[in-house]
Design an enzyme around this catalytic site. Structure first.
Site, PDB file in Angstrom:
ATOM      1  N   THR A 189      60.641  45.161  38.382  1.00 20.39           N
ATOM      2  CA  THR A 189      59.207  45.054  38.138  1.00 20.39           C
ATOM      3  C   THR A 189      58.978  44.728  36.670  1.00 20.39           C
ATOM      4  O   THR A 189      59.883  44.826  35.844  1.00 20.39           O
ATOM      5  CB  THR A 189      58.496  46.358  38.511  1.00 20.39           C
ATOM      6  N   GLU A 332      57.777  44.701  45.156  1.00 17.87           N
ATOM      7  CA  GLU A 332      58.252  45.654  46.150  1.00 17.87           C
ATOM      8  C   GLU A 332      58.058  45.185  47.585  1.00 17.87           C
ATOM      9  O   GLU A 332      58.562  45.811  48.523  1.00 17.87           O
ATOM     10  CB  GLU A 332      57.530  46.997  45.970  1.00 17.87           C
ATOM     11  N   LYS A 442      35.607  52.855  33.811  1.00 19.07           N
ATOM     12  CA  LYS A 442      34.711  53.971  34.115  1.00 19.07           C
ATOM     13  C   LYS A 442      33.703  54.107  32.986  1.00 19.07           C
ATOM     14  O   LYS A 442      34.056  54.452  31.853  1.00 19.07           O
ATOM     15  CB  LYS A 442      35.476  55.274  34.308  1.00 19.07           C
ATOM     16  N   TRP A 447      32.104  53.477  38.286  1.00 15.25           N
ATOM     17  CA  TRP A 447      33.199  52.522  38.211  1.00 15.25           C
ATOM     18  C   TRP A 447      32.687  51.089  38.153  1.00 15.25           C
ATOM     19  O   TRP A 447      31.744  50.720  38.859  1.00 15.25           O
ATOM     20  CB  TRP A 447      34.122  52.674  39.415  1.00 15.25           C
TER      21      TRP A 447
END
Length: 540
Positions: A189, A332, A442, A447
């Site tokens: 990754t 993944e 936030k 949000w």
């Protein structure tokens, strides 16, 4: 009393050797074109793979050893894609844009035995050679450059190596695997939030993912296609496009290291490319030049790695009749988990409705299961297109753990992968990403989605690229800031952009600031490097 009954089918394993054998027997006449004009047939590529198998034996590379590649998209890299796993070794493709620290970490962590490196990339990796004592061999791949090659006994040359090693064994003895669960590939990754983690693919997972790229109605690779993976081959198997193309018998066009728009569009035009895949930043760089090229052969353009702005996709649809089709995936997930686009139920949809459908990440591929869960309780949420939760995924080409990493919280108790994406799922299975959990802003207890705000700003015709982050704020905790790259010739101002998006988003979503930059920072795979922007915002 009735009992379960075993089937009577042959238990032949799913392995990458089958992809090689199929290409050699059925599609030996099809071509692999590499930037610079080199054109080989699959038959010639297969012959090179056979000689590569002997060369790996001669170098003493053990079965199961990790064989690293530090290379761009080329025919020789394709030969390694096929030959390394087919001979029971593990292909470890390394991101060529890694920092020296991460590069040395993953080569050491993977315990790479040999590294195959493009000649032009030697200066990026050779300074680390003495800090990588586990690497016994360095093999240089010619790439048209004349970069000096150090005089070192550890270094050999790919073409000389395989030319000196005629293949004398049988296909069955050399390439047959008894166990489809053996490791085939390793990809780490990006490590943007910590140490890179290794995803270890199996032959079975790779072949099943490969078949997923052939599924009709999704990407649907087929023998008549000409496939251009612009996405780097060092990144998550180039989204499976090389393996899928070889399996289908499609011709391959491999563009080398250059992302120059004239180069890429020139290849698409000259080779009559039908399918191409790239991250949105690359598609954005090509967009201003579409009218300079004849691209009538194109049938499918795949975008992934980050959200494709609807305005960008519609630019392609207007110019060449083919929108950029959204996809969603991760390293993944091998990496493709969902493919966008319209389906039969959308035949009577309005133009605005179709734009909204094409903006979704799409439906999961066969064998992939998706769910969204409440972040705090873990309770599965309804598939109503409204409920927002963390996206989790399970399937036969989804990682079940990381290489040499003990439980790190990335997997649920029942084996699902926690993606870190916030999303909705609707009744028809369409996935719509709201944001990465780490990228949500936030502000005042509410949000704000950076993805939706970026889509609104990018719909302005003068905007080439945009990234929105949360900047620390003493009153609201965070406030959105937009970093913008304008198109050539555009003189759009902050006030103009603010006026443009005001009807599109809630008032409290409006950015506090627009910062104009000549370019935006990118990760090694071409995605926007928001961490870099966040760091600069904290310092400012």
């Amino acid at each position: 009393m009735p009992r379960e009954l075993d089937g009577l089918m042959q238990p032949r394993p799913l392995t990458i050797a089958h992809v090689l054998e199929r290409a050699e027997r059925l599609f030996a006449h099809k071509h692999v074109v590499t930037a610079g004009g080199e054109r080989l047939t699959y038959g010639e590529v297969a012959g090179n793979v056979r000689r590569l198998a002997t060369a790996l034996d001669s170098l003493g590379v053990p079965v199961g050893a990790r064989v690293a590649t530090f290379a761009s998209n080329s025919r020789r890299h394709l030969e390694l894609y096929l030959g390394v796993p087919a001979t029971k070794r593990v292909l470890h493709s390394i991101n060529i844009r890694l920092s020296a620290e991460h590069l040395e970490y993953i080569v050491t962590h993977a315990e790479d035995d040999v590294v195959f490196v493009d000649r032009g990339l030697l200066p990026r990796i050779w300074p680390s050679a003495d800090r990588l004592p586990g690497v016994r061999h360095w093999v240089v791949l010619p790439d048209g450059t004349d970069e000096p090659i150090p005089a070192d006994p550890r270094i050999s040359h790919y073409d000389d190596l395989i030319a000196a090693e005629p293949f004398e064994g049988s296909f069955e003895d050399t390439f047959t695997l008894a166990d489809e669960h053996l490791a085939s590939g390793l990809c780490y990754t990006s490590g943007t939030t910590g140490r890179p983690k290794g995803v270890l693919y199996s032959h079975r997972s790779t072949i099943l993912h490969c078949l997923g790229t052939l599924a009709a109605g999704l990407i649907g690779l087929c023998e008549s296609d000409v496939v251009l993976p612009i996405v780097p081959m060092f990144h998550a198997n180039a989204w499976g496009l090389p393996y899928g193309a070889v399996m289908a018998g499609a011709s391959l066009v491999l563009p080398g290291a250059s992302a120059d728009p004239a180069h890429l569009l020139g290849l698409m035009e000259a080779e009559r490319v039908t399918v191409a895949g790239a991250v949105p930043t690359v598609w954005a760089s090509l967009a201003p030049h579409l009218h300079d090229h004849e691209l009538s052969a194109t049938r499918f353009l795949l975008g992934g790695g980050s959200a494709v702005a609807p305005a960008l996709s519609e630019t392609y649809r207007a110019a060449i009749g083919v929108p950029i089709t959204h996809s969603w995936g991760m390293t993944e997930i091998s990496p493709v988990g969902a493919i966008g686009g319209t389906r039969t139920q959308h035949r009577d949809a309005t133009d605005d409705e179709l734009v909204a459908v094409r903006a979704a990440q799409g439906q999961p591929l066969p064998l992939v299961n998706l769910r969204i869960v409440d972040v705090e309780t873990g309770r599965e949420l309804p598939r109503d297109g409204q409920a927002v939760g963390e996206l989790q995924v399970a399937g036969p080409w989804v990682a079940g753990g990381y290489f040499r990493v003990a439980g790190d919280g990335s997997f649920t108790g029942d084996g699902w992968l926690r993606t870190g994406d916030l999303a909705t799922l609707d009744a028809e299975g369409y996935l719509r990403l709201v944001d990465r959990m780490k990228d949500l802003i936030k502000s005042g207890g509410e949000w704000i989605s950076s993805v939706e705000l970026e889509a609104a700003i990018s719909s302005h015709p003068g905007v080439a690229e945009v990234a929105v982050i949360g900047r620390p704020d003493p009153r609201w905790m965070e406030r959105p800031v937009a970093y913008v790259v304008l198109r050539d010739g555009s003189a759009a101002t902050a006030d103009e952009l603010l006026d443009h998006i005001t009807p599109m988003v809630a008032k409290w979503w409006l950015p506090d600031d627009f910062v104009f930059l000549p370019t935006l920072p990118k990760t090694g795979t071409g995605k926007l490097a928001k961490n870099t922007l966040r760091d600069s915002a904290r310092i400012a």
